[in-house]
Design an enzyme around this catalytic site. Structure first.
Site, PDB file in Angstrom:
ATOM      1  N   CYS A 142       0.856  -1.034  -0.032  1.00  0.00           N
ATOM      2  CA  CYS A 142       0.066  -0.099   0.177  1.00  0.00           C
ATOM      3  C   CYS A 142       0.947   1.354  -0.060  1.00  0.00           C
ATOM      4  O   CYS A 142       1.407   1.570   1.038  1.00  0.00           O
ATOM      5  CB  CYS A 142      -0.778  -0.110   1.317  1.00  0.00           C
ATOM      6  SG  CYS A 142      -1.900   1.305   1.393  1.00  0.00           S
ATOM      7  N   CYS A 145      -0.391   4.041   2.234  1.00  0.00           N
ATOM      8  CA  CYS A 145      -0.119   3.876   3.781  1.00  0.00           C
ATOM      9  C   CYS A 145       1.365   3.976   4.118  1.00  0.00           C
ATOM     10  O   CYS A 145       1.879   4.864   4.818  1.00  0.00           O
ATOM     11  CB  CYS A 145      -0.166   2.406   4.233  1.00  0.00           C
ATOM     12  SG  CYS A 145      -1.960   1.789   3.714  1.00  0.00           S
ATOM     13  N   ASP A 146       2.351   3.451   3.045  1.00  0.00           N
ATOM     14  CA  ASP A 146       3.629   3.410   3.656  1.00  0.00           C
ATOM     15  C   ASP A 146       4.635   4.354   2.815  1.00  0.00           C
ATOM     16  O   ASP A 146       5.652   4.380   3.129  1.00  0.00           O
ATOM     17  CB  ASP A 146       4.076   1.874   3.559  1.00  0.00           C
ATOM     18  CG  ASP A 146       3.076   1.048   4.339  1.00  0.00           C
ATOM     19  OD1 ASP A 146       2.622   1.514   5.091  1.00  0.00           O
ATOM     20  OD2 ASP A 146       3.117  -0.303   3.933  1.00  0.00           O
TER      21      ASP A 146
END
Lengths: 220, 227
Positions: A142, A145-146
């Site tokens: 992701c 996300c990261d």
């Protein structure tokens, strides 16, 4: 969901329909049901589904451009307007009783006359040594996300789909260099995203290459 | 922070529904100037408090945000092991800390924060029955949830962890950590992906996890449940 949205949940009620899943299909199904004056409940693990992780959505009719989380926020508002409840849970078993179904999770028991399964898909994994071991320690699924973890780092995206192109474009905002590693001869992204990838100086595509292992000292 | 009018509207709309009183403590750092006036010494505290005041001002008096300076309340800061500011604490009637926020409840984080406030005030907790049925099998646990503002899965994991903590009657405590605002904590735990959930600094779960995975991490074995 907001607490006031789930107050309508009634464990004793036999719902007309319970929708399993949290993505756009599940929510769309619940919206239709609610508009047909049916008692509807959504039980899902991930509100918004995979689209929540999408950097930008630009191919949905009527919406020129919206972020994945922004799009999911619109789902939430739409559901609120129809008093549709969402429960974050996972169903472990379904049994048929007379003219309804009993759905059980570790936390609750639900009853419904109809079940709509819209649990969607999961990301395909590479299945290579090191992938499982280093998930969360360099191996990520992701970018939204990261991505912040890879600021000024060299990262690679494995795959050649439109999702891979969009993840690479998102990562390129912060990373020093982004490699797209793809086993095919030409990435399969939408032309508009393909063009953006080609024009991005930070992104380089390595074709006809498959990842075999996550090497020591590197992070996929 | 929360400059986006849309998010402010969400806070206004949702907080107006709060029917029971809740008090949160927020630790900041204040300095007294030569003329006797106080100024906040920590860089983020001003914006942070402005954000929290939006929650408070739209709650019809139900939410009270008590700002405490670590400089003026060293005993209290020591008692709750406040090592950085700003820090939000949810403290129960027995004085026990239930939830700690080392993160600003803005953007996508508004939802779990409001959910936590409502449940803390006594709104129905979906997970309560199962947590209570298995409480004797849960060891005292601190669940740390590492998050970033852009992470779409983090609000869901935070919601579940906070609901578990509120249902546990003090056995579970959560610490919500924005690792962009607290990069040293992220580095300490070698976090390279979020949500990253840590149980008593030992067991970890990476990525999106549902209530089942969190419950299993707390209990280990079979989950007892009767409806």
């Amino acid at each position: 969901m907001f607490p006031t949205d789930s107050l309508g949940f009634d464990p004793e009620k036999i719902y007309d329909i319970i929708v399993l899943g949290g993505g756009p299909t599940a929510i769309g199904c619940a919206i239709y049901a609610a508009r047909f004056a049916m008692d509807v409940l959504i039980v899902g693990k991930t509100f918004g589904g995979l689209i929540a992780t999408t950097h930008i959505v630009e191919n949905y009719p009527g919406i020129t451009s919206v972020s994945g989380p922004g799009f999911v926020e619109m789902f939430r508002e739409h559901m609120q307007s129809l008093n549709i409840s969402y429960i974050s849970d996972e169903i472990g078993s379904i049994e048929q009783k007379d003219d309804y179904f009993v759905l059980q999770s570790f936390f609750q028991q639900f009853k419904a006359r109809t079940i709509c399964i819209a649990t969607g898909s999961e990301r395909r994994k590479l299945g290579i040594p090191g992938e499982e071991e280093f998930t969360g320690r360099g191996v990520s699924y992701c970018a939204t996300c990261d991505g912040p973890f890879f600021k000024d780092k060299v990262v690679c995206v494995v795959g050649g789909s439109d999702s891979a192109a969009k993840e690479a474009l998102f990562l390129a905002q912060n990373a020093k260099k982004v490699y797209i590693i793809y086993r095919g001869k030409e990435i399969r992204a939408e032309p508009i995203n393909k063009k953006r990838v080609y024009e991005n100086e930070k992104i380089e595509i390595i074709y006809k290459t498959m990842i075999q292992e996550r090497g020591e000292g590197y992070r996929i | 922070m929360a400059s986006d009018e849309h998010y402010k509207q969400i806070i206004r709309k949702e907080m107006a529904k709060l029917k029971k009183p809740v008090k949160l403590k927020v630790f900041t750092s204040q300095r007294i100037q030569p003329d006797g006036t106080k100024i906040r010494a920590c860089m983020d505290c001003g914006q942070f408090m402005s954000l929290l005041r939006i929650y408070e001002e739209n709650s019809n008096g139900m939410l009270t945000i008590e700002e405490l300076s670590i400089d003026n309340n060293p005993e209290f800061a020591k008692r709750y092991d406040i090592s950085r500011v700003p820090t939000i604490l949810f403290i129960d009637n027995n004085g026990k800390e239930v939830i700690r926020y080392l993160a600003a409840p803005q953007g996508a984080e508004i939802q779990p924060f409001i959910q936590s406030i409502f449940t803390f005030a006594g709104a129905p907790n979906y997970y309560e029955s199962t947590i209570k049925q298995n409480l004797n099998r849960i060891n005292p646990t601190t669940i740390k949830v590492m998050m970033t503002e852009t992470c779409p899965y983090c609000p869901q994991v935070i919601t579940i962890a906070n609901m578990f903590a509120i249902a546990s009657g003090g056995k579970i405590r959560t610490v919500i950590i924005d690792i962009n605002a607290n990069p040293d904590i992220g580095q300490y735990y070698d976090a390279a992906g979020v949500p990253y959930t840590i149980f008593n600094d030992q067991k970890t779960l990476t990525g999106m996890v549902g209530p089942n995975e969190i419950l299993r991490a707390l209990i280990g074995g079979n989950i007892h449940v009767s409806y």
